[in-house]
Motif scaffolding. Sequence first.
Motif, PDB file in Angstrom:
ATOM      1  N   PHE A 174       0.837  -1.201   0.000  1.00  0.00           N
ATOM      2  CA  PHE A 174       0.000   0.000   0.000  1.00  0.00           C
ATOM      3  C   PHE A 174       0.876   1.257   0.000  1.00  0.00           C
ATOM      4  CE2 PHE A 174      -1.566   3.203   3.092  1.00  0.00           C
ATOM      5  CZ  PHE A 174      -2.625   3.737   2.371  1.00  0.00           C
ATOM      6  N   LEU A 175       1.892   1.260   0.849  1.00  0.00           N
ATOM      7  CA  LEU A 175       2.770   2.421   0.974  1.00  0.00           C
ATOM      8  C   LEU A 175       3.497   2.698  -0.337  1.00  0.00           C
ATOM      9  CD1 LEU A 175       3.511   4.352   3.311  1.00  0.00           C
ATOM     10  CD2 LEU A 175       5.499   2.904   3.743  1.00  0.00           C
ATOM     11  N   ASN A 176       3.878   1.623  -1.016  1.00  0.00           N
ATOM     12  CA  ASN A 176       4.641   1.770  -2.257  1.00  0.00           C
ATOM     13  C   ASN A 176       3.762   2.049  -3.476  1.00  0.00           C
ATOM     14  OD1 ASN A 176       6.964   1.200  -0.816  1.00  0.00           O
ATOM     15  ND2 ASN A 176       6.961  -0.986  -1.328  1.00  0.00           N
ATOM     16  N   SER A 177       2.459   1.885  -3.307  1.00  0.00           N
ATOM     17  CA  SER A 177       1.565   1.966  -4.461  1.00  0.00           C
ATOM     18  C   SER A 177       1.381   3.384  -4.980  1.00  0.00           C
ATOM     19  CB  SER A 177       0.191   1.401  -4.100  1.00  0.00           C
ATOM     20  OG  SER A 177      -0.493   2.282  -3.213  1.00  0.00           O
ATOM     21  N   ASN A 178       1.537   4.365  -4.082  1.00  0.00           N
ATOM     22  CA  ASN A 178       1.304   5.769  -4.427  1.00  0.00           C
ATOM     23  C   ASN A 178      -0.148   6.014  -4.844  1.00  0.00           C
ATOM     24  OD1 ASN A 178       2.379   8.401  -4.587  1.00  0.00           O
ATOM     25  ND2 ASN A 178       2.514   8.280  -6.812  1.00  0.00           N
ATOM     26  N   ASN A 179      -1.041   5.118  -4.416  1.00  0.00           N
ATOM     27  CA  ASN A 179      -2.469   5.235  -4.747  1.00  0.00           C
ATOM     28  C   ASN A 179      -3.248   4.872  -3.491  1.00  0.00           C
ATOM     29  OD1 ASN A 179      -4.934   5.417  -5.950  1.00  0.00           O
ATOM     30  ND2 ASN A 179      -4.545   3.918  -7.549  1.00  0.00           N
ATOM     31  N   TYR A 180      -3.608   5.876  -2.707  1.00  0.00           N
ATOM     32  CA  TYR A 180      -4.102   5.640  -1.358  1.00  0.00           C
ATOM     33  C   TYR A 180      -5.618   5.734  -1.210  1.00  0.00           C
ATOM     34  CZ  TYR A 180       0.871   6.418  -0.425  1.00  0.00           C
ATOM     35  OH  TYR A 180       2.250   6.349  -0.432  1.00  0.00           O
ATOM     36  N   VAL A 181      -6.312   6.156  -2.260  1.00  0.00           N
ATOM     37  CA  VAL A 181      -7.774   6.278  -2.204  1.00  0.00           C
ATOM     38  C   VAL A 181      -8.394   5.606  -3.432  1.00  0.00           C
ATOM     39  CG1 VAL A 181      -9.738   7.866  -2.125  1.00  0.00           C
ATOM     40  CG2 VAL A 181      -7.628   8.452  -0.916  1.00  0.00           C
ATOM     41  N   LEU A 182      -9.307   4.665  -3.185  1.00  0.00           N
ATOM     42  CA  LEU A 182      -9.979   3.926  -4.261  1.00  0.00           C
ATOM     43  C   LEU A 182      -8.971   3.382  -5.268  1.00  0.00           C
ATOM     44  CD1 LEU A 182     -13.238   5.972  -4.998  1.00  0.00           C
ATOM     45  CD2 LEU A 182     -12.951   3.957  -3.549  1.00  0.00           C
ATOM     46  N   GLY A 183      -7.987   2.664  -4.732  1.00  0.00           N
ATOM     47  CA  GLY A 183      -6.977   2.045  -5.574  1.00  0.00           C
ATOM     48  C   GLY A 183      -7.297   0.602  -5.903  1.00  0.00           C
ATOM     49  N   SER A 184      -6.265  -0.148  -6.223  1.00  0.00           N
ATOM     50  CA  SER A 184      -6.462  -1.535  -6.672  1.00  0.00           C
ATOM     51  C   SER A 184      -6.971  -2.448  -5.563  1.00  0.00           C
ATOM     52  CB  SER A 184      -5.147  -2.081  -7.228  1.00  0.00           C
ATOM     53  OG  SER A 184      -4.130  -2.074  -6.233  1.00  0.00           O
ATOM     54  N   GLU A 185      -6.618  -2.155  -4.309  1.00  0.00           N
ATOM     55  CA  GLU A 185      -7.068  -3.020  -3.213  1.00  0.00           C
ATOM     56  C   GLU A 185      -8.576  -2.938  -3.030  1.00  0.00           C
ATOM     57  OE1 GLU A 185      -5.460  -5.276  -1.661  1.00  0.00           O
ATOM     58  OE2 GLU A 185      -3.404  -4.811  -2.252  1.00  0.00           O
ATOM     59  N   VAL A 186      -9.142  -1.745  -3.133  1.00  0.00           N
ATOM     60  CA  VAL A 186     -10.599  -1.609  -3.047  1.00  0.00           C
ATOM     61  C   VAL A 186     -11.251  -2.346  -4.212  1.00  0.00           C
ATOM     62  CG1 VAL A 186     -12.543   0.006  -3.224  1.00  0.00           C
ATOM     63  CG2 VAL A 186     -10.606   0.537  -1.732  1.00  0.00           C
ATOM     64  N   ASP A 187     -10.709  -2.142  -5.389  1.00  0.00           N
ATOM     65  CA  ASP A 187     -11.260  -2.783  -6.580  1.00  0.00           C
ATOM     66  C   ASP A 187     -11.228  -4.302  -6.449  1.00  0.00           C
ATOM     67  OD1 ASP A 187     -12.255  -2.660  -9.355  1.00  0.00           O
ATOM     68  OD2 ASP A 187     -10.319  -3.553  -9.860  1.00  0.00           O
ATOM     69  N   LEU A 188     -10.113  -4.848  -5.991  1.00  0.00           N
ATOM     70  CA  LEU A 188      -9.988  -6.302  -5.853  1.00  0.00           C
ATOM     71  C   LEU A 188     -10.878  -6.837  -4.739  1.00  0.00           C
ATOM     72  CD1 LEU A 188      -6.125  -6.604  -6.370  1.00  0.00           C
ATOM     73  CD2 LEU A 188      -7.909  -7.585  -7.849  1.00  0.00           C
ATOM     74  N   PHE A 189     -10.939  -6.109  -3.621  1.00  0.00           N
ATOM     75  CA  PHE A 189     -11.818  -6.568  -2.540  1.00  0.00           C
ATOM     76  C   PHE A 189     -13.273  -6.596  -3.002  1.00  0.00           C
ATOM     77  CE2 PHE A 189     -14.771  -5.658   0.940  1.00  0.00           C
ATOM     78  CZ  PHE A 189     -14.602  -6.835   1.670  1.00  0.00           C
ATOM     79  N   GLU A 190     -13.694  -5.572  -3.722  1.00  0.00           N
ATOM     80  CA  GLU A 190     -15.068  -5.529  -4.216  1.00  0.00           C
ATOM     81  C   GLU A 190     -15.364  -6.733  -5.108  1.00  0.00           C
ATOM     82  OE1 GLU A 190     -15.923  -0.697  -4.190  1.00  0.00           O
ATOM     83  OE2 GLU A 190     -15.128  -1.652  -6.009  1.00  0.00           O
ATOM     84  N   LYS A 191     -14.458  -7.069  -5.965  1.00  0.00           N
ATOM     85  CA  LYS A 191     -14.641  -8.232  -6.838  1.00  0.00           C
ATOM     86  C   LYS A 191     -14.697  -9.518  -6.022  1.00  0.00           C
ATOM     87  CE  LYS A 191     -12.549  -6.531 -11.165  1.00  0.00           C
ATOM     88  NZ  LYS A 191     -12.445  -5.106 -10.839  1.00  0.00           N
TER      89      LYS A 191
END
Length: 367
Positions: free
Chosen positions: A25-42
């Motif tokens: 997460f820290l390295n992603s540089n995308n802290y709001v509505l990033g890939s983790e939210v997208d993947l969790f939703e799926k």
Amino acid sequence: MIKFLDLHKINKRFEPQFHDKFQQFLNSNNYVLGSEVDLFEKEFATYCGTKYCIGVSSGLEALHLILEAYKILGKLAEGDEVIVPANTYIATILAVSHKGLKPILVEPSLQTYNIDATKVESVITHKTKAILGVHLYGYLYNVKELERISKKYNLLLIEDAAQAHGAVNSDGRKAGNVSNAAAFSFYPTKNLGALGEAGAITTNDSELAKVVYKLRNYGRKTSYENDYKGYNCRLDEIQAALLRVKLNYLDDDNKRRQENAKYYLSNINAKNIVLPYYENLKEHVFHLFVVRSKTRDSLKDYLFKNGIETFVHYPIPTHKQNAYKEFNKESYPITEQIHQEVLSLPINQLLEICEVEKIIDVVSNYK
């Protein structure tokens, strides 16, 4: 002391994976509505068996957004009546009130503690537009009957599934997939709990999903185009990452809770204590193991003195709360009885067998 719920112990199991997720997460540089939210939703949509999952900031916001979206879609309007259980946590009813809708309280079954489906039709009027059912304590409401009633009267059926992650209906559908739309909470104490506030909406309705996706994020169509007067109630990226880890263990954790519950039910022998009821074990994920006693406060003190921590869920019914003065003079005797008698015993998935045995022994010896 046997703790009611040791969140540190529950989450420590995942510490190495949490560290990895945080570093990603820290390295992603995308802290709001990033890939983790997208993947969790799926992943959570797949888990529940629904087409859509929209991550939001809490269970209450999930309810808010469902109701607001239905207003935008013209299926609800200010002043419409929404049938809700009188026996529930106040958040269920708050969501209805906040959206300018009128909550119509219906008594629960004293056996299941969920809304009594046999009493629902008697309160339906021309203003009734929805039924908001609650899977209380982790036990699915009467899905078959509420679906029948909602179809008969052309009503929306909405689930408050905040306590029922993973519960399975007799036809194989999971909580979150037995209604038009469902609201989940991932508050840290839930069977699937975040490390902070988090929630989600599940649905098979593409139109509803489209509206909710926008509403949670300022009502935005694009970065600077807003279709609706929306909100900022997005699922946090780091919470989504942690929930993805824990989702892999949810079924096993629920199974352990169910095994503890079965063992309690088979071995607790106390004539003056009413134990929980279920017909099909898969329908109950035992977010809480709730017993009833006419001497509840005495029982609670007795258990504490014998090294067992318990909780009361919930001591004051909504219609007796100062926040709902308009209901204070109304009488819901079954709800009031439940709130005066219920006590939640430890049930979590990490209880040791010696702790379960002690709880059984101490409860059985209560006089």
